[in-house]
Design a protein around this motif. Structure first.
Motif, PDB file in Angstrom:
ATOM      1  N   GLY A   9      -5.619  -5.002  -4.821  1.00  0.00           N
ATOM      2  CA  GLY A   9      -5.353  -5.496  -6.165  1.00  0.00           C
ATOM      3  C   GLY A   9      -6.012  -4.569  -7.161  1.00  0.00           C
ATOM      4  N   GLN A  10      -6.120  -5.009  -8.396  1.00  0.00           N
ATOM      5  CA  GLN A  10      -6.703  -4.142  -9.430  1.00  0.00           C
ATOM      6  C   GLN A  10      -8.123  -3.705  -9.064  1.00  0.00           C
ATOM      7  OE1 GLN A  10      -5.795  -5.117 -13.706  1.00  0.00           O
ATOM      8  NE2 GLN A  10      -5.109  -7.044 -12.835  1.00  0.00           N
ATOM      9  N   MET A  11      -8.931  -4.633  -8.573  1.00  0.00           N
ATOM     10  CA  MET A  11     -10.319  -4.303  -8.263  1.00  0.00           C
ATOM     11  C   MET A  11     -10.431  -3.477  -6.986  1.00  0.00           C
ATOM     12  SD  MET A  11     -12.392  -5.328 -10.611  1.00  0.00           S
ATOM     13  CE  MET A  11     -14.004  -5.454  -9.833  1.00  0.00           C
ATOM     14  N   GLY A  12      -9.683  -3.861  -5.954  1.00  0.00           N
ATOM     15  CA  GLY A  12      -9.746  -3.108  -4.707  1.00  0.00           C
ATOM     16  C   GLY A  12      -9.310  -1.667  -4.890  1.00  0.00           C
ATOM     17  N   THR A  13      -8.287  -1.462  -5.701  1.00  0.00           N
ATOM     18  CA  THR A  13      -7.815  -0.102  -5.971  1.00  0.00           C
ATOM     19  C   THR A  13      -8.883   0.715  -6.691  1.00  0.00           C
ATOM     20  OG1 THR A  13      -5.497  -0.781  -6.048  1.00  0.00           O
ATOM     21  CG2 THR A  13      -6.070   1.248  -7.207  1.00  0.00           C
ATOM     22  N   VAL A  20     -13.291   7.432  -2.899  1.00  0.00           N
ATOM     23  CA  VAL A  20     -12.639   8.729  -2.689  1.00  0.00           C
ATOM     24  C   VAL A  20     -13.307   9.795  -3.547  1.00  0.00           C
ATOM     25  CG1 VAL A  20     -10.508  10.039  -3.045  1.00  0.00           C
ATOM     26  CG2 VAL A  20     -10.404   7.770  -1.999  1.00  0.00           C
ATOM     27  N   ASP A  21     -13.524   9.464  -4.817  1.00  0.00           N
ATOM     28  CA  ASP A  21     -14.118  10.433  -5.745  1.00  0.00           C
ATOM     29  C   ASP A  21     -15.552  10.795  -5.365  1.00  0.00           C
ATOM     30  OD1 ASP A  21     -11.739  10.331  -7.091  1.00  0.00           O
ATOM     31  OD2 ASP A  21     -12.487   9.147  -8.791  1.00  0.00           O
ATOM     32  N   ALA A  22     -16.231   9.888  -4.660  1.00  0.00           N
ATOM     33  CA  ALA A  22     -17.607  10.156  -4.216  1.00  0.00           C
ATOM     34  C   ALA A  22     -17.657  10.984  -2.940  1.00  0.00           C
ATOM     35  CB  ALA A  22     -18.351   8.835  -4.006  1.00  0.00           C
ATOM     36  N   LYS A  35       1.256  -0.387  -2.647  1.00  0.00           N
ATOM     37  CA  LYS A  35       0.053  -0.243  -3.459  1.00  0.00           C
ATOM     38  C   LYS A  35      -0.854   0.889  -2.986  1.00  0.00           C
ATOM     39  CE  LYS A  35      -0.220  -4.815  -5.506  1.00  0.00           C
ATOM     40  NZ  LYS A  35      -1.103  -5.942  -5.872  1.00  0.00           N
ATOM     41  N   THR A  36      -0.473   1.556  -1.916  1.00  0.00           N
ATOM     42  CA  THR A  36      -1.313   2.630  -1.392  1.00  0.00           C
ATOM     43  C   THR A  36      -0.910   3.996  -1.923  1.00  0.00           C
ATOM     44  OG1 THR A  36       0.133   2.886   0.539  1.00  0.00           O
ATOM     45  CG2 THR A  36      -1.721   1.351   0.751  1.00  0.00           C
ATOM     46  N   VAL A  37       0.241   4.105  -2.584  1.00  0.00           N
ATOM     47  CA  VAL A  37       0.819   5.413  -2.906  1.00  0.00           C
ATOM     48  C   VAL A  37      -0.129   6.271  -3.731  1.00  0.00           C
ATOM     49  CG1 VAL A  37       2.702   6.594  -4.109  1.00  0.00           C
ATOM     50  CG2 VAL A  37       3.178   4.547  -2.736  1.00  0.00           C
ATOM     51  N   ASP A  38      -0.653   5.738  -4.819  1.00  0.00           N
ATOM     52  CA  ASP A  38      -1.522   6.528  -5.696  1.00  0.00           C
ATOM     53  C   ASP A  38      -2.820   6.920  -4.999  1.00  0.00           C
ATOM     54  OD1 ASP A  38       0.375   6.370  -7.682  1.00  0.00           O
ATOM     55  OD2 ASP A  38      -0.626   4.763  -8.781  1.00  0.00           O
ATOM     56  N   LEU A  39      -3.333   6.022  -4.180  1.00  0.00           N
ATOM     57  CA  LEU A  39      -4.582   6.329  -3.478  1.00  0.00           C
ATOM     58  C   LEU A  39      -4.371   7.410  -2.419  1.00  0.00           C
ATOM     59  CD1 LEU A  39      -5.989   2.721  -3.185  1.00  0.00           C
ATOM     60  CD2 LEU A  39      -7.136   4.632  -4.304  1.00  0.00           C
ATOM     61  N   ALA A  44      -6.779   9.394  -0.004  1.00  0.00           N
ATOM     62  CA  ALA A  44      -7.009   8.358   0.998  1.00  0.00           C
ATOM     63  C   ALA A  44      -5.930   8.405   2.074  1.00  0.00           C
ATOM     64  CB  ALA A  44      -7.024   6.977   0.331  1.00  0.00           C
ATOM     65  N   THR A  45      -6.189   7.725   3.182  1.00  0.00           N
ATOM     66  CA  THR A  45      -5.229   7.607   4.274  1.00  0.00           C
ATOM     67  C   THR A  45      -4.741   6.172   4.355  1.00  0.00           C
ATOM     68  OG1 THR A  45      -6.333   9.360   5.540  1.00  0.00           O
ATOM     69  CG2 THR A  45      -4.914   7.837   6.771  1.00  0.00           C
ATOM     70  N   GLU A  46      -3.442   5.981   4.471  1.00  0.00           N
ATOM     71  CA  GLU A  46      -2.892   4.631   4.586  1.00  0.00           C
ATOM     72  C   GLU A  46      -2.943   4.166   6.036  1.00  0.00           C
ATOM     73  OE1 GLU A  46       1.113   2.034   3.492  1.00  0.00           O
ATOM     74  OE2 GLU A  46       1.155   4.234   3.360  1.00  0.00           O
ATOM     75  N   LEU A  47      -3.399   2.942   6.238  1.00  0.00           N
ATOM     76  CA  LEU A  47      -3.403   2.319   7.558  1.00  0.00           C
ATOM     77  C   LEU A  47      -2.109   1.542   7.750  1.00  0.00           C
ATOM     78  CD1 LEU A  47      -7.043   0.893   7.524  1.00  0.00           C
ATOM     79  CD2 LEU A  47      -6.259   3.002   8.638  1.00  0.00           C
ATOM     80  N   GLU A  48      -1.552   1.621   8.964  1.00  0.00           N
ATOM     81  CA  GLU A  48      -0.338   0.864   9.238  1.00  0.00           C
ATOM     82  C   GLU A  48      -0.655  -0.602   9.504  1.00  0.00           C
ATOM     83  OE1 GLU A  48       3.648   1.046  12.101  1.00  0.00           O
ATOM     84  OE2 GLU A  48       2.012   2.506  12.370  1.00  0.00           O
ATOM     85  N   TYR A  49      -1.785  -0.845  10.188  1.00  0.00           N
ATOM     86  CA  TYR A  49      -2.203  -2.200  10.530  1.00  0.00           C
ATOM     87  C   TYR A  49      -3.657  -2.395  10.103  1.00  0.00           C
ATOM     88  CZ  TYR A  49       1.894  -1.872  13.536  1.00  0.00           C
ATOM     89  OH  TYR A  49       3.165  -1.677  14.007  1.00  0.00           O
ATOM     90  N   PRO A  50      -4.029  -3.594   9.676  1.00  0.00           N
ATOM     91  CA  PRO A  50      -5.400  -3.793   9.197  1.00  0.00           C
ATOM     92  C   PRO A  50      -6.462  -3.588  10.262  1.00  0.00           C
ATOM     93  CG  PRO A  50      -4.209  -5.878   9.294  1.00  0.00           C
ATOM     94  CD  PRO A  50      -3.201  -4.801   9.495  1.00  0.00           C
ATOM     95  N   TYR A  51      -6.169  -3.872  11.531  1.00  0.00           N
ATOM     96  CA  TYR A  51      -7.194  -3.695  12.568  1.00  0.00           C
ATOM     97  C   TYR A  51      -7.592  -2.234  12.741  1.00  0.00           C
ATOM     98  CZ  TYR A  51      -3.357  -2.360  15.747  1.00  0.00           C
ATOM     99  OH  TYR A  51      -2.280  -1.746  16.330  1.00  0.00           O
ATOM    100  N   GLU A  52      -6.736  -1.313  12.262  1.00  0.00           N
ATOM    101  CA  GLU A  52      -7.093   0.109  12.325  1.00  0.00           C
ATOM    102  C   GLU A  52      -8.284   0.427  11.421  1.00  0.00           C
ATOM    103  OE1 GLU A  52      -3.396   1.864  11.151  1.00  0.00           O
ATOM    104  OE2 GLU A  52      -2.642   1.998  13.207  1.00  0.00           O
TER     105      GLU A  52
END
Length: 292
Positions: A9-13, A20-22, A35-39, A44-52
């Motif tokens: 969401g807004q805060m998580g992003t 990332v910047d750090a 919601k992962t595109v900009d990150l 950042a790397t997008e995870l396919e599944y949350p357990y990853e």
């Protein structure tokens, strides 16, 4: 450090951007696609599944509510029971009930996961400006191990103690913010009804004993009559529900908070739920016959 952020969401992003910047190696996941595109573009790397997420040393969650946290950790995705999680850190930065947090804590302990409650005070602009406050509770050794990482998200990091203490502190802070928002709405409505310009009122207020960082944060939006959500009315109403539940559990009367909760519910019921919680001003101006 390898860090996974679940909930964009807004805060998580904004939190993921800071990490990332750090210079951290950041993986991200969100239940709603897109919601992962900009990150990812940011590094950042997008995870396919949350357990990853457990491929990282630390998993940070920023979720909408208690039900979402329990669904992620215990009842649905069951992240706390995955192989490879033992000995790693879970840092939950959501605003959830102490009861839900305790259930997650118990499950984390059973599975050998080091759990810190780390709710935050601030909005996405505050995160990006590097001014976020983070309130943490949990084992002191775990706090010491994660303090530098948390400081990369926001410089104002406080340890409130053990157990669910951070949850109660966060609820106490939101109690103050919601009450201040209603009082600010009343002050503006009163002044404008008697011909005082909003800009003049807010300038004087900010320089007076009634001034606060909150008033300063909200001044530009209030002058522009911009109610784009930094924290929605619906979510603030949810937080006041949690506050009143905790008050009832502790036998504490909170009459002002109960009134503000009803006013927020009135905003939600009249279509303002997705607006910023300063929609309290819209509602009050309508009642006064002077629409915002």
């Amino acid at each position: 450090m390898k860090v996974s952020v679940l909930g964009l969401g807004q805060m998580g992003t904004a939190i993921a951007e800071r990490l990332v910047d750090a210079g951290h190696t950041v993986s991200v996941w969100n239940r709603t696609p897109g919601k992962t595109v900009d990150l990812v573009a940011r590094g950042a790397t997008e995870l396919e599944y949350p357990y990853e997420a457990w491929q990282s040393e630390v998993v940070i969650t920023m979720l909408a509510d208690s039900a979402a946290l329990e669904l992620m950790m215990i009842d649905g995705f069951e992240l706390l029971s995955f192989d490879g999680a033992r000995g790693k850190f879970l840092i939950d930065m959501s605003t959830v009930s102490p009861e839900s947090s305790a259930r997650v804590a118990n499950s984390a302990a059973t599975n050998g996961i080091r759990f810190l409650r780390a709710p935050v005070s601030g909005n996405p602009a505050v995160v990006r400006a590097g001014n976020l406050a983070i309130v943490v509770s949990g084992a002191e050794a775990d706090f010491d191990a994660m303090r530098t990482l948390l400081s990369d998200v926001g410089p104002n990091v406080f340890r409130a103690g053990e157990g669910e203490a951070a949850r109660i502190v966060k609820l106490a802070l939101n109690l103050m913010i919601a009450g201040t928002a209603q009082l600010l709405a009343e002050a503006i409505t009163l002044a404008e009804a008697h011909g005082v310009e909003r800009a003049d009122l807010l300038e004087i207020m900010s320089a007076s004993a009634a001034g606060s960082p909150f008033v300063k944060y909200k001044t530009a939006a209030l002058l522009a009559e911009d109610y784009t959500s930094t924290f929605s009315t619906r979510l603030m109403r949810k937080d006041l529900d949690l506050i009143l539940d905790s008050a009832a559990a502790g036998g504490v009367p909170l009459p002002v908070t109960a009134t503000v909760q009803q006013l927020l519910q009135a905003c939600v019921s009249t279509g303002l739920g997705d607006q910023d919680f300063m929609s309290l001003l819209i509602r009050l101006k309508r009642e006064a016959g002077h629409p915002a």
